[in-house]
Write an enzyme that holds these catalytic residues in place. Structure first.
Site, PDB file in Angstrom:
ATOM      1  CG  ASN A 119      -1.736   1.225   1.392  1.00 18.42           C
ATOM      2  OD1 ASN A 119      -1.795   2.053   0.477  1.00 18.42           O
ATOM      3  ND2 ASN A 119      -2.390   1.375   2.541  1.00 18.42           N
ATOM      4  CD1 TRP A 120       3.571   0.980  -2.990  1.00 24.24           C
ATOM      5  CD2 TRP A 120       3.575   2.231  -4.848  1.00 24.24           C
ATOM      6  NE1 TRP A 120       4.273   0.301  -3.954  1.00 24.24           N
ATOM      7  CE2 TRP A 120       4.289   1.040  -5.102  1.00 24.24           C
ATOM      8  CE3 TRP A 120       3.443   3.173  -5.879  1.00 24.24           C
ATOM      9  CZ2 TRP A 120       4.875   0.769  -6.343  1.00 24.24           C
ATOM     10  CZ3 TRP A 120       4.015   2.900  -7.117  1.00 24.24           C
ATOM     11  CH2 TRP A 120       4.731   1.713  -7.339  1.00 24.24           C
ATOM     12  CE  LYS A 121      -0.381   3.276   4.762  1.00 25.58           C
ATOM     13  NZ  LYS A 121      -0.411   3.439   6.208  1.00 25.58           N
ATOM     14  CG  HIS A 154      -6.086   2.109   4.943  1.00 29.66           C
ATOM     15  ND1 HIS A 154      -5.695   3.062   5.860  1.00 29.66           N
ATOM     16  CD2 HIS A 154      -5.062   1.225   4.861  1.00 29.66           C
ATOM     17  CE1 HIS A 154      -4.476   2.760   6.291  1.00 29.66           C
ATOM     18  NE2 HIS A 154      -4.070   1.650   5.708  1.00 29.66           N
ATOM     19  CD  GLU A 192      -3.298   5.695   6.525  1.00 28.56           C
ATOM     20  OE1 GLU A 192      -3.230   5.748   5.288  1.00 28.56           O
ATOM     21  OE2 GLU A 192      -2.410   5.176   7.233  1.00 28.56           O
ATOM     22  CD  GLU A 226      -3.891  -2.350   7.157  1.00 29.68           C
ATOM     23  OE1 GLU A 226      -2.796  -2.636   6.657  1.00 29.68           O
ATOM     24  OE2 GLU A 226      -4.469  -1.269   6.957  1.00 29.68           O
ATOM     25  N   GLY A 252       2.006   2.324  10.768  1.00 28.53           N
ATOM     26  CA  GLY A 252       2.986   3.396  10.624  1.00 28.53           C
ATOM     27  C   GLY A 252       3.665   3.781  11.920  1.00 28.53           C
ATOM     28  CB  SER A 280       4.566  -1.767  12.109  1.00 24.86           C
ATOM     29  OG  SER A 280       4.217  -0.399  12.293  1.00 24.86           O
ATOM     30  N   GLY A 303       2.581  -1.111   4.287  1.00 27.66           N
ATOM     31  CA  GLY A 303       2.700   0.308   3.954  1.00 27.66           C
ATOM     32  C   GLY A 303       4.151   0.689   3.747  1.00 27.66           C
ATOM     33  N   GLY A 304       4.748   1.263   4.778  1.00 31.12           N
ATOM     34  CA  GLY A 304       6.096   1.815   4.677  1.00 31.12           C
ATOM     35  C   GLY A 304       7.114   0.894   4.029  1.00 31.12           C
TER      36      GLY A 304
END
Ligand code: PGA
Length: 251
Positions: A12-14, A97, A99, A168, A174, A213, A234-235
């Site tokens: 997930n590049w966001k 998600h 967010e 999640e 994150g 994470s 993500g990251g």
């Protein structure tokens, strides 16, 4: 009864990337990914769907979006329909998600409608569920994730076996704070049971991803759990060596 199924590792590049950075990242992934034993996807920002569709062409990398409209077409400024995503070869769409739920006020019903829109277009929704830190501390984790998933089950009936679920925990996203494999497995087992009640034996083929994470160091122990069928990353998905290590850990 469980069915043999490949794990799914989805990046997930966001809201990260650029034409140049995307090209470099996908080139590095293509160079070393080989023939992975899991399914792999990259969920990219909407403006780059066309670019990344070209970049992943002929590779094991599938294309994903980070959201999809609940509506088919019309006066919904800023939204993308499932049919539009399909035009660009999108195979997966993240829905719900945390967010989106947090910053865009998406309700359980909106998320369920988005999942239905994706399924109707032949796109696999990756339905995110997860509790906040205060919900966990209050002992409400199971109740929250079951409520979130129940809305999607209710709106999608017999199609439910076609979805992917991502657990999640919001407090792990994150933050570098990963759920322990045991904490994650406990919630995955609850979700599996709920899916089993909805879909019977077909529940065994629904992939339940962990996200929050997940990284190159902790992926193997999370992915070794009985009900963890992959990861939503993500990251660490923005760094080719890390993402490749996670892919290698998913067998
Ligand atoms: P993270 O994000 O891996 O950076 O924690 C996961 C996600 O939000 O999907």
């Amino acid at each position: 009864m469980t069915h043999p199924k490949k794990k799914l590792i989805a990046g997930n590049w966001k809201m990260n990337g650029s034409l140049a950075a995307n090209a470099a990242l996908v080139a590095a992934l293509r160079e070393s990914v080989g023939t992975p034993s899991c399914d792999v996807a990259v969920c990219v920002p909407a403006p780059y769907l066309a670019q990344v569709q070209g970049l992943v062409d002929g590779s094991p990398l599938a294309l994903g979006a980070q959201d999809v409209s609940a509506h088919a077409q019309g006066a919904y400024t800023g939204e993308q329909s499932a049919a539009m995503l399909k035009d660009f070869g999108v195979r997966y769409a993240i829905v719900g998600h945390s967010e989106r739920r947090q910053y865009h006020g998406e309700s359980d019903d909106t998320v369920a409608a988005k999942a239905a829109a994706a399924l109707a277009a032949g796109i696999t929704p990756i339905v995110c569920v997860g509790e906040t830190l205060s919900e966990r501390e209050a002992g409400h984790t199971q109740e929250v994730v079951r409520r979130q998933l129940a809305a999607v089950i209710h709106a999608n009936g017999h199609c439910i076996s076609e979805i992917v679920v991502a657990y999640e925990p919001v407090w792990a996203i994150g933050t570098g704070k990963t759920a322990t494999p045991e904490q994650a497995q406990a919630v995955h087992a609850v979700l599996r049971t709920q899916l089993h009640h909805a879909a019977g034996d077909l529940a065994g083929r629904i992939r339940i991803l962990y996200g929050g994470s997940m990284n190159a160091a902790n992926a193997a122990s999370l992915l070794a759990q009985a009900d963890i069928d992959g990861g939503l990353i993500g990251g660490a998905s923005l760094k080719a060596p890390d993402f490749l290590q996670i892919i290698a850990a998913a067998r």
